[in-house]
Scaffold this motif. Structure first.
Motif, PDB file in Angstrom:
ATOM      1  N   ILE A 127     -14.070 -31.420  -7.011  1.00 17.29           N
ATOM      2  CA  ILE A 127     -13.060 -31.749  -8.018  1.00 17.29           C
ATOM      3  C   ILE A 127     -13.693 -31.872  -9.395  1.00 17.29           C
ATOM      4  O   ILE A 127     -13.117 -31.447 -10.399  1.00 17.29           O
ATOM      5  N   TRP A 137      -6.874 -24.736  -9.414  1.00 19.63           N
ATOM      6  CA  TRP A 137      -5.905 -25.728  -8.946  1.00 19.63           C
ATOM      7  C   TRP A 137      -4.489 -25.210  -9.157  1.00 19.63           C
ATOM      8  O   TRP A 137      -3.643 -25.303  -8.265  1.00 19.63           O
ATOM      9  N   VAL A 191      -8.153 -30.415  -3.480  1.00 19.71           N
ATOM     10  CA  VAL A 191      -6.923 -29.886  -4.069  1.00 19.71           C
ATOM     11  C   VAL A 191      -6.214 -28.964  -3.078  1.00 19.71           C
ATOM     12  O   VAL A 191      -4.987 -29.015  -2.929  1.00 19.71           O
ATOM     13  N   TYR A 192      -6.982 -28.140  -2.384  1.00 23.81           N
ATOM     14  CA  TYR A 192      -6.393 -27.277  -1.350  1.00 23.81           C
ATOM     15  C   TYR A 192      -5.653 -28.120  -0.310  1.00 23.81           C
ATOM     16  O   TYR A 192      -4.481 -27.858   0.006  1.00 23.81           O
ATOM     17  N   THR A 232      -2.362 -29.550  -1.591  1.00 20.37           N
ATOM     18  CA  THR A 232      -1.201 -28.648  -1.578  1.00 20.37           C
ATOM     19  C   THR A 232      -0.630 -28.523  -0.174  1.00 20.37           C
ATOM     20  O   THR A 232       0.592 -28.433  -0.002  1.00 20.37           O
TER      21      THR A 232
END
Length: 246
Positions: A100, A108, A155-156, A159
């Motif tokens: 990150i 992102w 972040v993956y 989602t």
């Protein structure tokens, strides 16, 4: 009728390779009419030809799931050709793995646009049809990355977990009008790792997937299982991973 799949009209995003391609082939072989969307038009057309040669029914449309109108067009194609839509398989997705604090904001945004917004656009395109018909089935291909949180996948995984949360709310709101299924694969031996921009992460994921990854065919079998259940049976969440995966 074969396993409640024969004759069903199934739209699949990300159908030009990997899990989407394997799912299209398997469902068509079981008698489904598959409506295939992806950005790589030539590969879609080749897949449609292969399915038809094998006696199946398939059509395709070049589709960018980042565009709501493209999903509307895919659903419209299903209805114009076959008169209905029974299942929407939201399969297309991307992984851009990094720390990150690398601050890869554009990556992102890309994952949010494809994994989150693209899935929502697929849901939004299908639901009005399902409400009109009084039936339907949303299947979201999610990931075990949203279940076990590890570095480089924050972040993956975010989602993917967002889709898991949205889908559970949708299931409850449907009151049985349509079914909602989440399928979370672990390591699958597909080309997805090829598109990871972080070189170290790309090499590690590709090597591990080649060593232990399950085949896209295995995930397709789970999609077929969920669809094949009686219409009053909602298969909620399925995790499928290599037996040796952490």
């Amino acid at each position: 009728m074969e396993n409640n799949i024969h004759g069903k009209v199934v739209a699949i995003t990300g159908a030009s390779s990997g899990i989407g391609e394997a799912t299209a082939i398997m469902l068509a072989a079981k008698g489904a009419k598959v409506v295939l969307g992806a950005r790589r038009k030539a590969r879609l057309e080749a897949l449609v030809k292969r399915i038809r040669v094998d006696g199946g029914e398939a059509i395709c449309l070049e589709t960018d799931i980042r565009q709501h109108n493209d999903l509307l067009r895919l659903v419209s194609l299903a209805r114009e050709t076959y008169g209905r839509l029974d299942v929407m398989v939201n399969n297309a997705g991307i992984a851009r793995l990094s720390r990150i604090d690398d601050i890869r904001v554009s990556e992102w945004e890309e994952m949010i646009d494809v994994n989150l917004k693209g899935t929502l656009y697929g849901i939004a395109a299908a639901l009005p049809v399902f409400k009109e018909q009084g039936s339907g089935h949303i299947i979201n291909i999610i990931s075990t990355s949203g279940i076990k949180i590890v570095p480089l996948q924050g972040v993956y995984a975010g989602t993917k977990n967002a889709i898991r949360t949205i889908a559970e709310a949708l299931r409850q709101e449907s009151a049985g009008l349509y079914r909602v299924t989440g399928i979370s694969p672990g390591l699958v031996n597909t080309e997805m790792p090829d598109h990871i921009t972080n070189e170290a992460a790309r090499s590690a994921v590709k090597e591990r997937a080649a060593q232990i990854g399950v085949t896209p065919h295995a995930i397709a079998g789970v999609v077929a299982y969920a669809i094949s259940q009686p219409d009053n049976v909602d298969v909620g969440d399925i995790v499928i991973r290599p037996s040796v995966q952490d």
